[in-house]
Scaffold this active site. Sequence first.
Site, PDB file in Angstrom:
ATOM      1  N   LYS A 265      40.055  42.529  42.875  1.00 19.91           N
ATOM      2  CA  LYS A 265      38.702  43.074  42.108  1.00 19.91           C
ATOM      3  C   LYS A 265      37.748  43.549  43.262  1.00 19.91           C
ATOM      4  CE  LYS A 265      38.491  41.357  37.641  1.00 19.91           C
ATOM      5  NZ  LYS A 265      38.521  42.633  36.721  1.00 19.91           N
ATOM      6  N   ARG A 340      46.045  41.635  28.653  1.00 21.17           N
ATOM      7  CA  ARG A 340      47.164  42.150  27.623  1.00 21.17           C
ATOM      8  C   ARG A 340      48.588  41.921  27.889  1.00 21.17           C
ATOM      9  NH1 ARG A 340      45.900  48.332  29.797  1.00 21.17           N
ATOM     10  NH2 ARG A 340      44.014  47.135  30.135  1.00 21.17           N
TER      11      ARG A 340
HETATM   12  N1  BES Z   1      38.982  40.641  32.570  1.00 19.65           N
HETATM   13  C1  BES Z   1      39.042  42.044  32.855  1.00 19.65           C
HETATM   14  C2  BES Z   1      38.012  42.594  32.017  1.00 19.65           C
HETATM   15  C3  BES Z   1      36.574  42.276  32.384  1.00 19.65           C
HETATM   16  C4  BES Z   1      35.680  43.023  33.156  1.00 19.65           C
HETATM   17  C5  BES Z   1      36.045  41.424  31.621  1.00 19.65           C
HETATM   18  C6  BES Z   1      34.246  42.764  33.330  1.00 19.65           C
HETATM   19  C7  BES Z   1      34.465  41.177  31.486  1.00 19.65           C
HETATM   20  C8  BES Z   1      33.627  41.723  32.508  1.00 19.65           C
HETATM   21  C9  BES Z   1      40.236  42.449  32.579  1.00 19.65           C
HETATM   22  O1  BES Z   1      41.286  41.575  33.066  1.00 19.65           O
HETATM   23  C10 BES Z   1      40.378  43.590  33.690  1.00 19.65           C
HETATM   24  O2  BES Z   1      40.436  43.426  34.982  1.00 19.65           O
HETATM   25  N2  BES Z   1      40.664  45.079  32.896  1.00 19.65           N
HETATM   26  C11 BES Z   1      40.655  46.147  33.780  1.00 19.65           C
HETATM   27  C12 BES Z   1      41.878  46.895  33.360  1.00 19.65           C
HETATM   28  C13 BES Z   1      42.201  48.073  34.211  1.00 19.65           C
HETATM   29  C14 BES Z   1      43.009  47.517  35.661  1.00 19.65           C
HETATM   30  C15 BES Z   1      43.180  48.918  33.426  1.00 19.65           C
HETATM   31  C16 BES Z   1      39.572  46.853  33.650  1.00 19.65           C
HETATM   32  O3  BES Z   1      38.828  46.833  32.645  1.00 19.65           O
HETATM   33  O4  BES Z   1      39.071  47.433  34.617  1.00 19.65           O
HETATM   34 ZN    ZN Z   2      42.056  41.770  35.248  1.00 25.61          ZN
END
Ligand code: BES
Ligand code: ZN
Length: 485
Positions: A265, A340
Amino acid sequence: MEAKLTNKSPESIKTDALILPFTTESLKKLKPKTKLEKIIKQVGDDFKADKDQILSLTGLGLNAKKVILCGLGAEKELNPERLRRSLSIAIKSLNVKSFVISLLNVNLSIKDKITSATETVVLSTYNFDKYKAKKDKKVPVKEALLAIKEPMGKYQTLVKESQIICNNTNFVRDLVNENSEETTTLTLTNQAKALAAKYKSVRIKVLTEKEIKRQKLNLIHAVGKGSNYPPRFVILEYRGDPRSKEKTAIVGKGITFDTGGINLKPYGSFLEIMRNDMAGAGTTLGIIKAAAELKLKKNLIGAMPFVENMIGPKAYKPGDTFVSYSGKTVEVLNTDAEGRLVLADAFSYIIKNYKPARIIDLATLTGASIATFYEYVAAMLSNNTKLSNQLQNSSRNTGEQIWEMPLYEEYKALMKSDIADIRNISRERFGGLISAAVFLESFVENLPWAHLDIAPTAWSSKGFYYNKMGATGFGVRLIIDYLKK
Ligand code: BES
Ligand code: ZN
Ligand code: ZN
């Protein structure tokens, strides 16, 4: 903290603080008889009972050292959530051991008044200040009295139940707020074990890393590979209705920390709050614990894959395809879309081994849901209108706001893989809230299912009414309300 009912007249009680809620109309209509009421009439323009307005009065020479006038706004907008919100402002302004809330002149049903006030007391006095040398409040609140006119007897259980439920919301808040180095896959498993040890109605199954591998829960295993904390898949079974075979499964995303994995991230993507990524599983644990404490007459499965998504030499990699527990193959094109993956294996496993009648999942699944709702609403996606309607109704009762988004057919094509049965991220940049749910839907085998993407609501960045900054415990009250119906 304990909330208690009283039939004493609020003005006769010796207390540190007395909270008096008014709507703009009830304030105008007030016919002053008592000393306090005469004082209130004299306050004039400084307090009009506007929404969220409070006015603190001291040195009045009354039984209450302090009186907080609490504005509810217009009578026609009054509802339980409005009462919760206004009371939370009054309660948060206090720094005392005990206080009284007068519910005498609040124009809601007695049940709504008692539950809302109890909830607000328990939720608003929560603090996560264990890492502060100087605590936010000098004294923790010990007792809150709720003054009513009605005979108390039949309403005592209402107070007790609300207290149990909200104590579990606070339990979840503690789990989520705590360091990820404390709330690990292993300590969370121990929490679940402790619950099963305490209640005869709760049984537990723990799949260790070895068993996860042996059972071919390959998606859970893949996500957990990069971590020093081995994954655990914990399933709690609550039996509250032995005469029925029907079980509702609650599945929670339990990523104890989400670095994004090899797709690390970047700055600005909430990395510093990613210990929050187990909020769904924490809430699942809180729901089962609340059900056991309430002796709820329902049968439940609480499924919690506890996994840490780390970066490192052992971490799973983008581009690799894995065979899921269901047999369906998944092309992992982004290791940050890990929630997921663990949910998919969890669904398949409980469908095969526990045969639930329906599935509700809670997951901090997408940043896209935050792009839509900011922090105010959780997204609901469902393949079943009866289930989604019932949840929407419960949302109205508890004030935990959810809103349904469509699972239209055209989104399915976005998740088609060239080399596997499905891919874990969409082919397109936009629509990420729905494409994530489309992925989940392909693993529910047409069972009635509702997905709650709680990424917006699980964490409050600044605090909002009865939620302090940090973990909110969103979903415990909502799901318990749904299960009670
Ligand atoms: N845990 C994150 C989603 C999230 C983001 C929760 C901010 C709380 C605050 C999830 O695992 C994630 O990283 N999702 C990605 C998916 C993408 C790579 C398709 C996202 O939403 O950016
Ligand atoms: Zn994630
Ligand atoms: Zn995540």
